[in-house]
Scaffold this motif. Structure first.
Motif, PDB file in Angstrom:
ATOM      1  N   GLU A   8      46.765  40.839  37.560  1.00 20.28           N
ATOM      2  CA  GLU A   8      47.342  42.135  37.924  1.00 20.28           C
ATOM      3  C   GLU A   8      47.973  42.826  36.718  1.00 20.28           C
ATOM      4  OE1 GLU A   8      47.718  43.731  41.033  1.00 20.28           O
ATOM      5  OE2 GLU A   8      46.125  42.353  41.639  1.00 20.28           O
ATOM      6  N   PHE A  44      44.924  45.605  44.069  1.00 20.72           N
ATOM      7  CA  PHE A  44      43.643  45.470  43.391  1.00 20.72           C
ATOM      8  C   PHE A  44      43.003  46.803  43.028  1.00 20.72           C
ATOM      9  CE2 PHE A  44      44.493  41.258  44.797  1.00 20.72           C
ATOM     10  CZ  PHE A  44      43.997  40.482  43.759  1.00 20.72           C
ATOM     11  N   GLN A 103      33.751  41.375  36.356  1.00 20.02           N
ATOM     12  CA  GLN A 103      35.009  42.000  36.762  1.00 20.02           C
ATOM     13  C   GLN A 103      35.047  42.204  38.281  1.00 20.02           C
ATOM     14  OE1 GLN A 103      35.718  45.755  34.735  1.00 20.02           O
ATOM     15  NE2 GLN A 103      37.284  46.276  36.238  1.00 20.02           N
ATOM     16  N   LYS A 144      37.688  40.317  40.818  1.00 15.67           N
ATOM     17  CA  LYS A 144      38.563  41.102  41.682  1.00 15.67           C
ATOM     18  C   LYS A 144      38.454  40.667  43.127  1.00 15.67           C
ATOM     19  CE  LYS A 144      39.649  45.504  39.831  1.00 15.67           C
ATOM     20  NZ  LYS A 144      39.763  46.916  39.878  1.00 15.67           N
ATOM     21  N   SER A 199      41.362  38.728  45.263  1.00 16.18           N
ATOM     22  CA  SER A 199      41.887  39.381  46.464  1.00 16.18           C
ATOM     23  C   SER A 199      41.717  38.455  47.671  1.00 16.18           C
ATOM     24  CB  SER A 199      41.172  40.717  46.695  1.00 16.18           C
ATOM     25  OG  SER A 199      41.605  41.297  47.911  1.00 16.18           O
TER      26      SER A 199
END
Ligand code: GP9
Ligand code: MN
Length: 421
Positions: A12, A328, A381, A385, A389
């Protein structure tokens, strides 16, 4: 466990996009009115059927001088459909790869928008003319810190006013007025429409535009229920103008997910006058996003983004920095906003490349492109992510996260029953 949370927090920190001082706090202290446009896709904006606008009201709202209209904004929902859209915009967390996070993880610890704003003096409410247990909303909303949930139990669900998934949009907005008036300002509110929902049934008396002529029934009716939704929103906006709420509220309108699935690509080819295959279908996942902030300059915004980005965008407009929260998405208005839009299945769109199941296309021209280093990085990426999440949601990791100045939500405080019934 907590080491998973550490991974998430490190990630983050590296992804955080800090707000633009020119837009930060532009809506400080204002009410928030979300209008959830069921099944509305972006191709409908300014679409003309037989020379006639289908959504004249939305088209005019897009052009309001205070409206920012995002024309490269995508839904990112999966099987949780409406509930995934809600989940993203309240938390900036992705829905799950299977099922609905509302259903399987509705009781988790969250640091959602209604709770954050509630601790800054906002009263929050969802308005929706369906039973509160649908999508396990009543449980999830408690975890988000929603003060009120006006579900079917608060509306007159007169048989003639009900169709498909609930109270038709016009009586829904009509009946919502006194409930909205009872709220103290500033409020954070969300109105979830239902009439423009597959398979798009509408009576002849209520249809104010003819069907499309593709020969595919649900596609053809889609235009008629879209018109009905457009009119219902117009009526509500006129009411907001009369009450003055239009001028002290941020109004956010967003499409929740596609209304026309890829099973209807043939009909969509007729609608758009071009071949719709997997590339065009990915582009059709654009949904409208309009954010109107009184006193702030609007205009068409071309940056790429998705529903995951909505919460940080709104928070920054309200003058609340999102740095301490696990999110996110990134603020669409930040110069550091990341324009990679992950879809829930790992496909993605960026301003340059569209990735669909291991095939790559130039987003502007639709031409196939070879995989290159940039694409590999983007794909990684996207994967990271989604995976992180999912860890947060499946591991209920926000239990361990203590954002500065945020008090944990006490779910037992909330009860959404109508005491009159
Ligand atoms: C039901 C409505 C529809 O209450 O929000 O949900 P969906 O089928 O679009 O996920
Ligand atoms: Mn929906």
């Amino acid at each position: 466990d907590t080491s998973d949370l550490t991974d998430v927090l490190n990630y983050e920190n590296s992804m955080y996009a800090k707000p633009d001082p020119k837009t930060f706090g532009k809506a400080k202290g204002m009410n928030v009115i979300y209008i959830h446009l069921e099944s509305m896709q972006n191709f409908m904006i300014d679409y003309k059927l037989n020379g006639e606008e289908v959504t004249p009201y939305l088209n005019s709202f897009v052009k309001d001088k205070n409206t920012m209209y995002f024309d490269n904004f995508f839904h990112q929902t999966g099987q949780g459909k409406t509930s995934d859209a809600e989940f993203m915009l309240e938390n900036s967390l992705f829905g799950l790869p299977q099922g609905s996070a509302f259903t399987t993880n509705g009781g988790n610890t969250y640091q959602a928008a209604p709770a954050i704003l509630g601790q800054k003096g906002y009263e929050s409410a969802v308005f929706h003319g369906n039973n509160k247990t649908f999508w396990n909303r009543d449980e999830a909303y408690k975890s988000f810190g929603y003060d009120n949930f006006f579900d079917a139990g608060w509306y007159d669900m007169n048989e003639k006013d009900v169709q498909n998934y609930g109270l038709k949009d016009k009586p829904f907005f009509e009946q919502s007025k006194p409930m909205l008036e009872n709220m103290k300002q500033p409020f954070y509110s969300k109105f979830i429409t239902v009439s423009h929902h597959f398979p798009y049934p509408i009576s002849e008396e209520e249809a104010t535009i003819g069907p499309h002529t593709t020969g595919d029934g649900s596609v053809d009716r889609y235009f008629q229920t879209a018109r009905y939704q457009d009119e219902s929103v117009e009526g509500f906006m006129n009411y907001l103008k009369e009450t003055g709420l239009y001028d002290n509220s941020v109004i956010v309108m967003y499409g929740d997910h596609y209304g026309i699935s890829e099973n209807h690509n043939d009909a969509m080819s007729k609608v758009l006058g071009k071949e719709v295959g997997s590339f065009e279908n990915a582009q059709l996942q654009r949904v409208p996003l309009m954010i109107r902030v009184p006193g702030m300059e609007g205009g068409v915004k071309h940056q790429y983004g998705g529903q995951i980005d909505l919460m940080p965008t709104l928070m920054h407009l309200l003058g609340i920095d999102t740095k301490d929260y696990v999110q996110f998405g990134t603020d669409l208005l930040s110069p550091q906003h990341q324009q990679v839009v992950p879809f829930r299945n790992g496909n993605f769109v960026t301003p340059e490349v569209t990735g669909i199941n291991g095939k790559y296309f130039n987003t502007v021209t639709g031409e196939p492109v070879q995989k290159n280093e940039m694409i590999t990085q983007t794909e990684e990426q996207v994967e990271t992510k989604l995976k992180l999440s999912d860890k947060v949601v499946q591991g209920d990791l926000l239990r361990f996260h203590k954002p500065k100045g945020f008090k944990k939500v006490d779910r037992s405080k909330y009860n959404y029953n109508n005491p009159e019934k």
